[in-house]
Scaffold this motif. Structure first.
Motif, mmCIF file in Angstrom:
data_model
loop_
_atom_site.group_PDB
_atom_site.id
_atom_site.type_symbol
_atom_site.label_atom_id
_atom_site.label_comp_id
_atom_site.label_asym_id
_atom_site.label_seq_id
_atom_site.Cartn_x
_atom_site.Cartn_y
_atom_site.Cartn_z
ATOM 1 N N VAL A 79 0.636 7.385 3.331
ATOM 2 C CA VAL A 79 -0.715 7.811 4.029
ATOM 3 C C VAL A 79 -0.733 6.523 4.290
ATOM 4 O O VAL A 79 -0.983 5.440 3.058
ATOM 5 C CB VAL A 79 -1.671 8.342 3.751
ATOM 6 C CG1 VAL A 79 -2.698 8.021 4.262
ATOM 7 C CG2 VAL A 79 -1.406 10.222 3.990
ATOM 8 N N SER B 70 -6.333 6.353 7.488
ATOM 9 C CA SER B 70 -7.058 7.554 6.904
ATOM 10 C C SER B 70 -8.886 7.709 6.858
ATOM 11 O O SER B 70 -8.838 7.578 6.168
ATOM 12 C CB SER B 70 -6.076 8.705 5.342
ATOM 13 O OG SER B 70 -7.331 9.671 5.959
ATOM 14 N N ASN C 38 -11.707 11.614 13.144
ATOM 15 C CA ASN C 38 -10.636 11.534 11.993
ATOM 16 C C ASN C 38 -9.133 11.940 12.458
ATOM 17 O O ASN C 38 -8.033 11.736 12.626
ATOM 18 C CB ASN C 38 -10.795 12.997 11.024
ATOM 19 C CG ASN C 38 -12.127 13.248 10.810
ATOM 20 O OD1 ASN C 38 -13.114 11.387 10.324
ATOM 21 N ND2 ASN C 38 -13.075 14.470 10.422
ATOM 22 N N ILE D 162 -5.217 10.470 11.180
ATOM 23 C CA ILE D 162 -4.354 9.815 10.077
ATOM 24 C C ILE D 162 -2.983 9.572 9.885
ATOM 25 O O ILE D 162 -2.721 10.232 11.569
ATOM 26 C CB ILE D 162 -3.519 11.000 8.999
ATOM 27 C CG1 ILE D 162 -4.915 11.251 8.089
ATOM 28 C CG2 ILE D 162 -2.440 10.723 7.835
ATOM 29 C CD1 ILE D 162 -4.877 13.247 7.499
ATOM 30 N N ARG D 163 -2.152 7.725 9.673
ATOM 31 C CA ARG D 163 -1.340 7.318 10.066
ATOM 32 C C ARG D 163 -0.616 7.520 8.744
ATOM 33 O O ARG D 163 -1.129 7.380 7.572
ATOM 34 C CB ARG D 163 -1.352 6.272 10.466
ATOM 35 C CG ARG D 163 -2.565 6.039 11.887
ATOM 36 C CD ARG D 163 -2.322 4.439 12.103
ATOM 37 N NE ARG D 163 -1.522 3.716 12.249
ATOM 38 C CZ ARG D 163 -1.956 2.660 11.563
ATOM 39 N NH1 ARG D 163 -3.399 2.006 12.033
ATOM 40 N NH2 ARG D 163 -1.270 1.229 10.719
ATOM 41 N N TYR E 225 1.011 10.157 13.894
ATOM 42 C CA TYR E 225 -0.319 9.884 14.004
ATOM 43 C C TYR E 225 -0.679 11.841 14.297
ATOM 44 O O TYR E 225 -0.350 11.964 14.520
ATOM 45 C CB TYR E 225 -0.967 9.403 15.560
ATOM 46 C CG TYR E 225 -0.676 7.875 15.587
ATOM 47 C CD1 TYR E 225 0.273 7.162 14.683
ATOM 48 C CD2 TYR E 225 -1.536 6.968 15.702
ATOM 49 C CE1 TYR E 225 0.068 5.922 14.784
ATOM 50 C CE2 TYR E 225 -1.754 5.968 15.693
ATOM 51 C CZ TYR E 225 -0.904 5.332 15.334
ATOM 52 O OH TYR E 225 -0.608 3.464 15.285
ATOM 53 N N SER F 147 -4.595 13.409 14.545
ATOM 54 C CA SER F 147 -6.157 12.650 14.862
ATOM 55 C C SER F 147 -7.229 14.485 15.233
ATOM 56 O O SER F 147 -6.405 15.566 16.005
ATOM 57 C CB SER F 147 -6.318 12.220 15.907
ATOM 58 O OG SER F 147 -5.582 12.609 17.507
ATOM 59 N N ASN G 298 -8.796 15.468 13.251
ATOM 60 C CA ASN G 298 -8.610 16.996 12.166
ATOM 61 C C ASN G 298 -10.426 16.956 12.096
ATOM 62 O O ASN G 298 -11.031 16.251 11.749
ATOM 63 C CB ASN G 298 -8.247 16.192 11.013
ATOM 64 C CG ASN G 298 -7.124 15.294 11.375
ATOM 65 O OD1 ASN G 298 -6.304 15.777 12.523
ATOM 66 N ND2 ASN G 298 -6.487 14.609 11.446
ATOM 67 N N ASN H 170 -9.452 15.683 6.764
ATOM 68 C CA ASN H 170 -8.805 14.658 6.506
ATOM 69 C C ASN H 170 -8.865 14.532 4.893
ATOM 70 O O ASN H 170 -9.706 15.317 3.988
ATOM 71 C CB ASN H 170 -8.780 13.297 6.444
ATOM 72 C CG ASN H 170 -8.228 12.754 8.013
ATOM 73 O OD1 ASN H 170 -8.333 13.776 8.919
ATOM 74 N ND2 ASN H 170 -8.584 11.224 8.196
ATOM 75 N N LYS I 42 -5.490 10.422 1.276
ATOM 76 C CA LYS I 42 -6.019 8.761 1.189
ATOM 77 C C LYS I 42 -5.109 7.725 1.500
ATOM 78 O O LYS I 42 -3.908 7.743 1.644
ATOM 79 C CB LYS I 42 -6.388 8.915 0.245
ATOM 80 C CG LYS I 42 -6.563 8.746 -0.979
ATOM 81 C CD LYS I 42 -7.337 8.920 -2.390
ATOM 82 C CE LYS I 42 -6.521 8.855 -3.695
ATOM 83 N NZ LYS I 42 -5.962 9.778 -4.298
ATOM 84 N N ILE J 173 -1.979 17.958 5.539
ATOM 85 C CA ILE J 173 -2.381 16.915 5.021
ATOM 86 C C ILE J 173 -4.493 16.997 5.800
ATOM 87 O O ILE J 173 -4.851 16.124 5.324
ATOM 88 C CB ILE J 173 -1.899 15.535 5.606
ATOM 89 C CG1 ILE J 173 -1.468 16.228 7.487
ATOM 90 C CG2 ILE J 173 -0.317 15.183 4.598
ATOM 91 C CD1 ILE J 173 -0.526 14.910 8.144
ATOM 92 N N ALA J 174 -4.218 17.733 6.964
ATOM 93 C CA ALA J 174 -5.131 17.940 7.374
ATOM 94 C C ALA J 174 -5.853 19.625 7.973
ATOM 95 O O ALA J 174 -4.618 19.983 7.597
ATOM 96 C CB ALA J 174 -5.901 16.886 8.685
#
Length: 348
Positions: A250, A253, A261, A263-264, A274, A276, A278, A281, A284, A295-296
């Motif tokens: 990650v 985040s 929200n 996450i990459r 990606y 998004s 979310n 999340n 981290k 993850i989300a």
């Protein structure tokens, strides 16, 4: 594969080809569980290499349905009224009739030696003797006692086998493995894994996972009406589990502009993904995640009008249509987009 199994495979291929071209007896067109008279005519065993199949060679019966195991290896795949039931592999329809308590039922004898059963259909769209391709619509799913579902099973020589030997019911993924089908003293068959993941291994132990199982595309890559849409919008329900597509680290985040929200994740395969909008999340920056790990949760943060997942794939910092890597209708990986190395898979 050793010489013995190679010989078995060649002999079986000849036998299975004959099976696919043969006409079915009246009993074969009436009875769901029945021996295949040609399957073990020249050999007492054969192998099936599922890892060698192309994307178009396989389809989950209801790509957007949710499957659960019932008694005697019967699988119920719940979905919406009017959905199309798909043939799992190419083959010949052996039986297509109303057969209580299954209702309208179809049995397909596949070229690879197995048979699949599709019951509780509102309408059968094929008849005995028809040739079908993997992914072809063969029926319309039926509704019984207020529930819409397909009753599905896998058979070898008329005996039902555990379908999770060849496919993950949770992810709809075909297991990339070689299985051995061997005739016993009775008419039943022992089916075992020669090479590849065992049926009790979860998605997280595999090298990829579909990011939102059960989802449908509500906005494709590129968008409509000249809109520049750098991802694919996938929808199921609010606060549904979002899964990491591959192993990786990650690298972001947090909230980020219209993404909400976001996450990459950077992956060793050469991609960055990606996730998004979310609602929450659950990882981290710096976390190492596995393919299939939650993850989300889906939400509508940022510029979103409904709860969904905005999913992007990027290579060398530039967005790439994720449809190059995933079949969003079947929820499967496109193996042709990857190259296998001694350390795993990388993008071509």
């Amino acid at each position: 594969m050793n010489i013995r199994y190679t010989i078995l495979f060649i002999v079986a291929a000849m036998t299975l080809s004959a099976c696919a071209q043969s006409k079915f007896t009246a009993l074969e067109q009436q009875q769901i569980s029945i021996e295949d008279p040609l399957l073990f005519e020249k050999s007492d065993a054969f192998t099936i290499d599922f890892a060698a199949l192309r994307d178009k060679d396989y389809s989950f019966p209801l790509p957007v349905g949710k499957a659960k195991m019932g008694k005697d290896y019967n699988v119920e795949i719940e979905t919406r009224k009017g959905d199309a039931v798909k043939a799992m592999f190419s083959g010949t329809v052996r039986l297509s009739k109303n057969n209580p308590p299954f209702g309208n039922v179809i049995v397909i004898r596949h070229d690879n030696g197995i048979e699949t059963v599709y019951g509780n259909n509102a309408e059968n769209l094929v008849k005995s003797g028809d040739r079908v391709k993997a992914g072809q619509t063969i029926a319309i799913v039926g509704t019984k006692e207020g529930r819409t579902y397909c009753e599905f099973a896998v058979m070898v020589n008329g005996g039902r086998i555990n379908p999770e030997i060849i496919v993950s019911l949770k992810s709809h993924q075909l297991r990339p493995q070689t299985v051995l089908c061997q005739k016993t003293a009775t008419w039943k068959v022992d089916v075992s894994v020669l090479k590849g993941p065992q049926p009790n291994e979860e998605v997280a132990s595999q090298w990829w996972a579909y990011p939102l199982p059960g989802a449908k595309v509500i906005s494709p890559y590129g968008g409509r009406g000249g809109r520049q849409h750098t991802g694919t919008d996938l929808k199921t329900k609010p606060n549904d589990n979002i899964l990491a597509a591959f192993d990786g680290e990650v690298v972001f985040s947090a909230k980020y502009a219209g993404y909400g929200n976001l996450i990459r994740i950077k992956h060793p395969c050469g991609l960055e993904t990606y996730y998004s909008h979310n609602s929450k999340n659950m990882v981290k920056v710096g976390d190492r995640v596995k393919a299939g790990q939650v993850i989300a949760l889906t939400g509508r943060t940022g510029r979103a009008t409904t709860e969904h997942l905005h999913f992007e794939t990027r290579a060398s910092g530039r967005s790439v249509n994720s449809n190059k890597y995933f079949d969003h209708q079947k929820h499967t990986i496109r193996l042709s987009a990857f190259r296998k190395t001694k350390n795993g898979y990388v993008v071509r």
